[in-house]
Design a protein around this motif. Sequence first.
Motif, PDB file in Angstrom:
ATOM      1  N   GLY A  10       0.857  -1.185   0.000  1.00 17.94           N
ATOM      2  CA  GLY A  10       0.000   0.000   0.000  1.00 17.94           C
ATOM      3  C   GLY A  10       0.887   1.225   0.000  1.00 17.94           C
ATOM      4  O   GLY A  10       1.867   1.290   0.749  1.00 17.94           O
ATOM      5  N   ILE A  11       0.590   2.169  -0.872  1.00 15.38           N
ATOM      6  CA  ILE A  11       1.416   3.375  -0.981  1.00 15.38           C
ATOM      7  C   ILE A  11       0.622   4.566  -0.464  1.00 15.38           C
ATOM      8  O   ILE A  11      -0.516   4.794  -0.883  1.00 15.38           O
ATOM      9  N   LEU A  12       1.222   5.325   0.449  1.00 18.80           N
ATOM     10  CA  LEU A  12       0.594   6.534   0.985  1.00 18.80           C
ATOM     11  C   LEU A  12       1.258   7.759   0.353  1.00 18.80           C
ATOM     12  O   LEU A  12       2.489   7.880   0.382  1.00 18.80           O
ATOM     13  N   ILE A  13       0.427   8.642  -0.192  1.00 21.85           N
ATOM     14  CA  ILE A  13       0.932   9.847  -0.858  1.00 21.85           C
ATOM     15  C   ILE A  13       0.174  11.076  -0.339  1.00 21.85           C
ATOM     16  O   ILE A  13      -0.919  10.948   0.223  1.00 21.85           O
ATOM     17  N   SER A  14       0.785  12.242  -0.583  1.00 22.44           N
ATOM     18  CA  SER A  14       0.076  13.500  -0.301  1.00 22.44           C
ATOM     19  C   SER A  14       0.055  14.429  -1.504  1.00 22.44           C
ATOM     20  O   SER A  14      -0.586  15.475  -1.441  1.00 22.44           O
ATOM     21  N   GLY A  15       0.793  14.092  -2.569  1.00 20.88           N
ATOM     22  CA  GLY A  15       0.935  15.068  -3.649  1.00 20.88           C
ATOM     23  C   GLY A  15       0.990  14.460  -5.027  1.00 20.88           C
ATOM     24  O   GLY A  15       0.179  13.613  -5.390  1.00 20.88           O
ATOM     25  N   ARG A  16       2.028  14.849  -5.773  1.00 16.27           N
ATOM     26  CA  ARG A  16       2.069  14.484  -7.200  1.00 16.27           C
ATOM     27  C   ARG A  16       2.275  12.994  -7.410  1.00 16.27           C
ATOM     28  O   ARG A  16       1.865  12.426  -8.411  1.00 16.27           O
ATOM     29  N   GLY A  17       2.996  12.347  -6.485  1.00 18.07           N
ATOM     30  CA  GLY A  17       3.106  10.891  -6.550  1.00 18.07           C
ATOM     31  C   GLY A  17       4.071  10.352  -7.591  1.00 18.07           C
ATOM     32  O   GLY A  17       3.880   9.248  -8.111  1.00 18.07           O
ATOM     33  N   SER A  18       5.153  11.081  -7.861  1.00 19.78           N
ATOM     34  CA  SER A  18       6.079  10.554  -8.877  1.00 19.78           C
ATOM     35  C   SER A  18       6.808   9.306  -8.374  1.00 19.78           C
ATOM     36  O   SER A  18       7.068   8.384  -9.162  1.00 19.78           O
ATOM     37  N   ASN A  19       7.125   9.247  -7.094  1.00 21.21           N
ATOM     38  CA  ASN A  19       7.734   8.014  -6.570  1.00 21.21           C
ATOM     39  C   ASN A  19       6.737   6.864  -6.605  1.00 21.21           C
ATOM     40  O   ASN A  19       7.115   5.719  -6.893  1.00 21.21           O
TER      41      ASN A  19
END
Length: 192
Positions: A10-19
């Motif tokens: 599961g990936i947690l992001i807050s923004g653009r999400g390039s990683n």
Amino acid sequence: MRPDSPVKVGILISGRGSNMQSLVAAAREANAGYEVALVASDKPEAAGLAWAQEHGIATFALSPKGIGKPAYEAAINQALSEAGVEVIALAGYMRLLSGDFVARWRGRILNIHPSLLPLYKGLNTHARAIAAGDTKAGCSVHIVTEELDDGEVLGQAEVPIHPGDDATALAARVLVEEHRLYPQVLTEFVRR
Ligand code: GRF
């Protein structure tokens, strides 16, 4: 973990999400050892969420505003569990996880940080490295603990700092290495 079937991440992001995008791309190649089961965000408007939806990945979004951290984290935890997530990858997730959350997932949360840890924990890493007169910078993937940007470092990549670099130029150079390092370290982690 199980070497024979892909580990659910599961990936947690807050923004653009390039990683996040680089982790998804690598997961779709043979022998990555993991699959992305959910992309979740504390920012319903995060650009990375739209990208994940367009690419057929399950998403979950909830703002903690107005409901408080415990209820917010309980909901995130439920979404991760329902998706069968075994390992969490933080990718530009700009919120501190509570001690309870970290304890529940102890040793199974990874983060990428844009500095050569233990140098420059926290924000504005590139500006601080330039101001210090450093000649190299980089990024680190580490296990998440209760302490900010602490925990075992699993892998690092270095880049040079050139005379005249500003934080924007340096961030772009480091980001190229982030996109290479994170999938590589995550694959090694799920196979160990
Ligand atoms: C990256 O530089 C990462 O190292 C840091 O936040 C940034 C997120 O960028 N934790 P992105 O959302 O992955 O594009």
